[in-house]
Design a protein around this motif. Structure first.
Motif, short mmCIF file in Angstrom:
data_model
loop_
_atom_site.label_atom_id
_atom_site.label_comp_id
_atom_site.label_asym_id
_atom_site.label_seq_id
_atom_site.Cartn_x
_atom_site.Cartn_y
_atom_site.Cartn_z
N GLN A 119 -6.35 21.27 -70.25
CA GLN A 119 -7.32 21.84 -71.13
C GLN A 119 -8.63 22.40 -70.20
N GLY A 120 -9.58 22.93 -70.74
CA GLY A 120 -10.66 23.89 -69.84
C GLY A 120 -11.33 24.70 -70.67
N LEU A 121 -12.23 25.27 -70.06
CA LEU A 121 -13.27 26.43 -70.57
C LEU A 121 -12.87 27.70 -70.30
N VAL A 122 -12.95 28.82 -71.27
CA VAL A 122 -12.91 30.19 -71.04
C VAL A 122 -14.23 30.86 -71.26
N SER A 123 -14.81 31.46 -70.13
CA SER A 123 -16.08 32.25 -70.32
C SER A 123 -15.79 33.60 -69.96
N SER A 124 -16.79 34.29 -70.63
CA SER A 124 -16.72 36.01 -70.53
C SER A 124 -17.97 36.11 -69.70
N LEU A 125 -17.77 37.29 -68.58
CA LEU A 125 -18.54 37.44 -67.86
C LEU A 125 -19.17 39.04 -68.11
N GLU A 126 -20.59 39.04 -68.54
CA GLU A 126 -20.91 40.33 -68.90
C GLU A 126 -22.30 40.34 -68.34
N ASN A 127 -22.52 41.47 -67.37
CA ASN A 127 -23.84 41.59 -66.82
C ASN A 127 -24.32 40.34 -65.94
N GLY A 128 -23.42 39.83 -65.24
CA GLY A 128 -23.69 38.72 -64.66
C GLY A 128 -23.88 37.53 -64.86
N ALA A 130 -22.46 34.12 -67.69
CA ALA A 130 -21.04 33.78 -68.03
C ALA A 130 -21.48 32.85 -69.47
N THR A 131 -20.68 33.51 -70.54
CA THR A 131 -20.87 32.53 -71.93
C THR A 131 -19.52 32.28 -72.38
N PRO A 132 -19.55 30.99 -73.12
CA PRO A 132 -18.16 30.62 -73.46
C PRO A 132 -17.46 31.71 -74.36
N ALA A 133 -16.35 32.01 -74.40
CA ALA A 133 -15.49 32.86 -74.99
C ALA A 133 -14.77 32.26 -76.16
N SER A 134 -15.06 32.47 -77.24
CA SER A 134 -14.45 31.54 -78.56
C SER A 134 -13.45 33.00 -78.77
N GLY A 135 -12.24 32.34 -79.34
CA GLY A 135 -11.06 33.22 -79.90
C GLY A 135 -10.44 34.06 -78.71
N ALA A 136 -10.44 33.61 -77.66
CA ALA A 136 -9.48 33.98 -76.63
C ALA A 136 -8.32 33.25 -76.57
N THR A 137 -7.16 33.84 -76.20
CA THR A 137 -5.99 33.56 -76.17
C THR A 137 -5.57 33.34 -74.57
N ILE A 138 -5.14 32.19 -74.56
CA ILE A 138 -4.31 31.63 -73.29
C ILE A 138 -2.95 31.36 -72.99
N LYS A 139 -2.32 31.89 -72.37
CA LYS A 139 -0.88 31.75 -72.19
C LYS A 139 -0.59 31.00 -70.87
N VAL A 140 0.23 30.08 -70.91
CA VAL A 140 0.77 29.14 -69.68
C VAL A 140 1.87 29.24 -69.75
N GLY A 141 2.70 30.00 -69.11
CA GLY A 141 4.42 29.88 -69.24
C GLY A 141 4.33 30.45 -70.72
N SER A 171 -11.65 43.67 -75.86
CA SER A 171 -12.72 44.44 -75.22
C SER A 171 -12.95 43.73 -73.82
N PHE A 172 -11.92 42.88 -73.45
CA PHE A 172 -12.08 42.42 -71.93
C PHE A 172 -10.66 42.65 -71.21
N THR A 191 -12.21 33.06 -66.42
CA THR A 191 -13.28 33.99 -66.56
C THR A 191 -12.35 35.25 -67.17
N LEU A 192 -13.03 35.88 -68.07
CA LEU A 192 -12.59 37.00 -68.59
C LEU A 192 -13.72 38.10 -67.98
N TYR A 193 -13.20 39.08 -67.67
CA TYR A 193 -14.13 40.41 -67.08
C TYR A 193 -14.15 41.72 -67.92
N THR A 194 -15.05 42.47 -67.77
CA THR A 194 -15.19 43.68 -68.59
C THR A 194 -14.80 44.73 -67.63
N LYS A 195 -14.73 44.69 -66.43
CA LYS A 195 -14.30 45.80 -65.76
C LYS A 195 -12.79 45.74 -65.21
#
Length: 296
Positions: A119-128, A130-141, A171-172, A191-195
């Motif tokens: 388990q864990g947290l996915v955050s989005s990094l925008e303009n330096g 970090a905020t929690p990223a809801s609705g992100a998809t994580i795939k492990v294997g 958008s990331f 972390t999700l990045y925009t660049k």
């Protein structure tokens, strides 16, 4: 994707061949034949190659296998290992085929075991920030999960395996990583990045913080954008110019530090693209702070 499969199963041996309609029978055979055995505690077992949706075979709780993987399938697959899933909820994975390999490859016996919850947290990094990223998809294997409204995820994966990770959201940029999974539940954030620039983050696996042997190599958790191909790390400030630094490490390789280095206060790191061009600044990981969280 595997479109055709012929599997023949005896009491002790499984023979499976992935059909390749594009293969020229007159050319040199550069396919890979994976040979090995597996064991589970009962039930039926589905065997998959990489991220293909359909199992290449379904069999009992144990047996030997000989599976031929065509070169065209290998070249198109980002994940080149076998996955074993039993009807009792156990799972296991084989070693991965390397891009350059061909011929017969003997695989160590795969022992299926109950999956382990990560388990864990996915955050989005925008303009330096970090905020929690809801609705992100994580795939492990082969396992897939989505983050909740607080950006958190829970996922079940095969234990004692080293698996690729992809985290994505509209958008990331896709974040890629490798997770060296033990038999213990663990928390890991991403972390999700925009660049598209070669960016990323380094973390220390929780279970490795108690290692005391000075010469032990501690694997680092690394996440990065797809454009990042190299990383350089040091427990002293990175003062050598990037273009002449000979310490760059290919991200396809294991990135480690010595246990003795964990006593240093800070780990410095920087990412670069395939030409070792740096587009991001030097980042830091406070090693001392990591170690202070351990209680014995």
């Amino acid at each position: 994707m595997l479109r055709t499969l012929l599997a023949v199963l005896t009491l002790s041996q499984l023979n499976a061949c992935v059909a390749d309609a594009e293969r020229d029978v007159k050319s040199q055979n550069t396919n890979v034949v994976m040979v090995g055995t597996f064991r589970s505690n009962g039930g039926s077992t589905d065997i998959y190659f990489g991220n293909n949706e359909a199992p290449i075979a379904t069999t009992g709780d144990r047996g030997s296998y000989r599976i031929e993987i065509p070169r065209s399938v290998i070249d198109q697959s980002a994940d080149r290992r076998l996955y074993f899933y039993s009807s009792l909820g156990e799972a296991g994975t084989s070693a991965e085929i390397k891009e350059f390999e061909s011929g017969e490859k003997t695989i160590d016996t795969v022992f299926l075991a109950p999956t382990v919850q990560m388990q864990g947290l996915v955050s989005s990094l925008e303009n330096g920030a970090a905020t929690p990223a809801s609705g992100a998809t994580i795939k492990v294997g082969r396992a897939v999960a989505q983050t909740n409204d607080q950006g958190r995820y829970t996922i079940l994966v095969p234990q004692n395996s080293k698996l690729p990770v992809e985290v994505q959201k509209k958008s990331f940029v896709i974040t890629r990583a490798t997770w060296d999974i033990s038999d213990l539940a663990e928390e890991r954030s991403f972390t999700l990045y925009t660049k598209l620039d070669p960016e990323g983050r380094v973390a220390l696996p929780v279970r490795q913080r108690l290692m005391k042997t000075p010469d032990t190599q501690v694997p680092l958790y690394i996440e990065s954008t797809p454009s990042a191909r190299f990383i350089r790390i040091s427990v002293t400030p990175l003062t050598v110019a990037p273009e002449v630094d000979g310490t760059w490490i290919n991200l396809k390789e294991s990135v480690t530090i010595k246990t003795s280095d964990l006593s240093q206060p800070i780990l410095y790191y920087q990412f670069a693209d395939e030409d070792k061009k740096v587009l991001s600044s030097v980042s830091t990981l406070p090693l001392g702070a990591e170690l202070q969280t351990v209680t014995e």
